[in-house]
Design an enzyme around this catalytic site. Structure first.
Site, PDB file in Angstrom:
ATOM      1  N   ARG A 107      -5.574  43.071   2.056  1.00 55.74           N
ATOM      2  CA  ARG A 107      -5.564  43.064   3.528  1.00 55.74           C
ATOM      3  C   ARG A 107      -5.936  44.478   3.956  1.00 55.74           C
ATOM      4  O   ARG A 107      -5.156  45.425   3.769  1.00 55.74           O
ATOM      5  CB  ARG A 107      -4.164  42.679   4.039  1.00 55.74           C
ATOM      6  CG  ARG A 107      -4.034  42.595   5.560  1.00 55.74           C
ATOM      7  CD  ARG A 107      -2.607  42.221   5.915  1.00 55.74           C
ATOM      8  NE  ARG A 107      -2.357  42.229   7.340  1.00 55.74           N
ATOM      9  CZ  ARG A 107      -2.437  41.173   8.133  1.00 55.74           C
ATOM     10  NH1 ARG A 107      -2.793  40.016   7.636  1.00 55.74           N
ATOM     11  NH2 ARG A 107      -2.167  41.267   9.424  1.00 55.74           N
ATOM     12  N   HIS A 134     -10.707  36.549   8.972  1.00 49.09           N
ATOM     13  CA  HIS A 134      -9.353  36.204   8.518  1.00 49.09           C
ATOM     14  C   HIS A 134      -9.373  34.775   7.969  1.00 49.09           C
ATOM     15  O   HIS A 134      -8.788  33.856   8.554  1.00 49.09           O
ATOM     16  CB  HIS A 134      -8.389  36.323   9.691  1.00 49.09           C
ATOM     17  CG  HIS A 134      -6.944  36.377   9.300  1.00 49.09           C
ATOM     18  ND1 HIS A 134      -6.501  36.320   7.995  1.00 49.09           N
ATOM     19  CD2 HIS A 134      -5.812  36.477  10.066  1.00 49.09           C
ATOM     20  CE1 HIS A 134      -5.187  36.388   7.968  1.00 49.09           C
ATOM     21  NE2 HIS A 134      -4.743  36.484   9.202  1.00 49.09           N
ATOM     22  N   GLN A 137      -6.079  32.484   7.291  1.00 54.50           N
ATOM     23  CA  GLN A 137      -5.447  31.946   8.491  1.00 54.50           C
ATOM     24  C   GLN A 137      -6.129  30.650   8.925  1.00 54.50           C
ATOM     25  O   GLN A 137      -5.456  29.671   9.272  1.00 54.50           O
ATOM     26  CB  GLN A 137      -5.503  32.962   9.625  1.00 54.50           C
ATOM     27  CG  GLN A 137      -4.921  32.454  10.937  1.00 54.50           C
ATOM     28  CD  GLN A 137      -3.440  32.125  10.825  1.00 54.50           C
ATOM     29  OE1 GLN A 137      -2.657  32.992  10.459  1.00 54.50           O
ATOM     30  NE2 GLN A 137      -3.057  30.901  11.142  1.00 54.50           N
ATOM     31  N   ASP A 218      -5.362  34.091  20.583  1.00 49.33           N
ATOM     32  CA  ASP A 218      -4.827  35.144  19.728  1.00 49.33           C
ATOM     33  C   ASP A 218      -4.404  36.296  20.627  1.00 49.33           C
ATOM     34  O   ASP A 218      -4.734  36.328  21.820  1.00 49.33           O
ATOM     35  CB  ASP A 218      -5.884  35.585  18.709  1.00 49.33           C
ATOM     36  CG  ASP A 218      -5.313  36.420  17.567  1.00 49.33           C
ATOM     37  OD1 ASP A 218      -4.074  36.537  17.477  1.00 49.33           O
ATOM     38  OD2 ASP A 218      -6.102  36.953  16.775  1.00 49.33           O
ATOM     39  N   CYS A 259      -2.134  32.339  15.857  1.00 49.39           N
ATOM     40  CA  CYS A 259      -1.829  32.752  14.482  1.00 49.39           C
ATOM     41  C   CYS A 259      -0.628  33.693  14.389  1.00 49.39           C
ATOM     42  O   CYS A 259      -0.150  33.941  13.278  1.00 49.39           O
ATOM     43  CB  CYS A 259      -3.063  33.375  13.832  1.00 49.39           C
ATOM     44  SG  CYS A 259      -3.560  34.968  14.510  1.00 49.39           S
ATOM     45  N   ARG A 287       0.409  28.759   6.092  1.00 47.75           N
ATOM     46  CA  ARG A 287      -0.200  29.884   5.387  1.00 47.75           C
ATOM     47  C   ARG A 287       0.227  29.849   3.915  1.00 47.75           C
ATOM     48  O   ARG A 287      -0.576  30.097   3.014  1.00 47.75           O
ATOM     49  CB  ARG A 287       0.242  31.209   6.026  1.00 47.75           C
ATOM     50  CG  ARG A 287      -0.392  31.523   7.369  1.00 47.75           C
ATOM     51  CD  ARG A 287      -1.867  31.867   7.246  1.00 47.75           C
ATOM     52  NE  ARG A 287      -2.079  33.016   6.392  1.00 47.75           N
ATOM     53  CZ  ARG A 287      -1.981  34.287   6.793  1.00 47.75           C
ATOM     54  NH1 ARG A 287      -1.662  34.568   8.056  1.00 47.75           N
ATOM     55  NH2 ARG A 287      -2.223  35.295   5.963  1.00 47.75           N
TER      56      ARG A 287
END
Length: 301
Positions: A107, A134, A137, A218, A259, A287
């Site tokens: 990450r 991402h 996700q 988001d 998310c 996830r």
């Protein structure tokens, strides 16, 4: 070598296999304690490096728990723990880590950092997030939608807000999973040009969500944004808040996703986030299951 770097870099048949595996794995664990091991222990005797240059809650916990449930062990490394990109090149770090571990999840900020890690690693590398995409996700989001509302192929997905890294992976997924994606946000926050052709634009959010099967948003601001940028983002995005009035324009059974982490009553109201159409905590749980399936695929386990 199977890296999971981005959705558009993974064959649609493999993506479908990952989603189907995730659903099977999740069903097999129904009612079991979180710490219980999977029956087949696909990561037994495997060591997984989890590298975090960016802070994380869901990514860190879900990957760590997922590896442990599959019988493996984790080594969690932060940017301050490593010489990554400073005293040692990324290429050399990749070569060294590959001698110690069986799988690397990263990450990070720059996409180039991830790509260089994958180029020189001799073990699979998974994209846990970059400033550009991402994918893990969105795999969890696809899993969540199909678990609750059936196949996503042909469905209408509407994104309200900023054309950020999460949207980019949604755009990649729209092509690979064959659903229609609509972006509704202000022109200064349009997605990057490389995504053109993967989605349509409707500036009016009320019009955009008509007939939507899924509405997604988001956070409006990043943890790294200065105060001036935060204020500007709020002014730009205020009209794209997902509230009950907006959700009422979508289909009655439309799902709402975010998310997380969320700034409640900014990008979405608490009424929506806690309402009957919201699946934000199903997303968060998934996830774990989606990433376990990704790791299985990478290691052919």
């Amino acid at each position: 070598m199977k890296h999971f770097l981005d959705i558009h870099k993974t064959d649609p048949a493999d993506l479908r296999h990952i989603i189907d595996t995730a659903l099977t794995v999740k069903k097999s664990r129904a009612g079991r304690p979180k710490g219980a091991l999977d029956d087949d222990l696909p990561l037994k005797d495997h060591m997984v490096a989890l590298i975090f240059e960016k802070p994380s809650t869901r990514t860190r916990v879900s990957f760590d728990v997922g590896v442990r449930q599959m019988g493996g062990q984790t080594m969690v490394l932060s940017g301050s723990d490593m010489q990554l990109g400073h005293g040692e090149t990324i290429a050399d770090t990749a070569r060294v880590l590959s001698r110690y571990v069986d799988l690397i999840m990263m990450r990070t900020f720059e996409e180039d950092t991830l790509l260089e890690m994958a180029e020189y690693a001799t073990v699979p590398v998974i994209n846990g997030l970059t400033d550009r995409t991402h994918p893990c996700q969105i795999m969890a989001d696809i899993l969540t939608f199909e678990e609750l509302n059936g196949p996503i192929k042909g469905k209408k997905v509407v994104w309200a807000g900023d054309g950020n890294n999460v949207f980019a992976s949604f755009a990649h997924a729209a092509k690979q999973f064959e659903f229609d994606l609509v972006f509704s946000g202000p022109p200064p926050l349009d997605p990057e040009a490389s995504l053109d052709g993967l989605y349509s634009i409707e500036r009016n959010p009320q019009t955009a969500v008509e007939g939507a099967d899924l509405v997604v948003t988001d956070t409006w601001v990043s943890m790294h944004d200065p105060q001036s940028a935060r204020e500007r983002r709020h002014n730009q995005l205020r009209g794209y808040q997902v509230n009950k009035t907006l959700m009422d324009q979508a289909k009655p059974n439309a799902l709402f996703m975010h998310c997380l982490p969320a700034h409640r009553d900014d990008e979405a109201t608490s009424e929506v986030m806690d309402g009957p159409n919201s699946v934000i905590f199903d997303e968060a749980e998934n996830r774990l299951h989606a990433q376990k399936a990704v790791m299985r695929w990478c290691l052919e386990a």
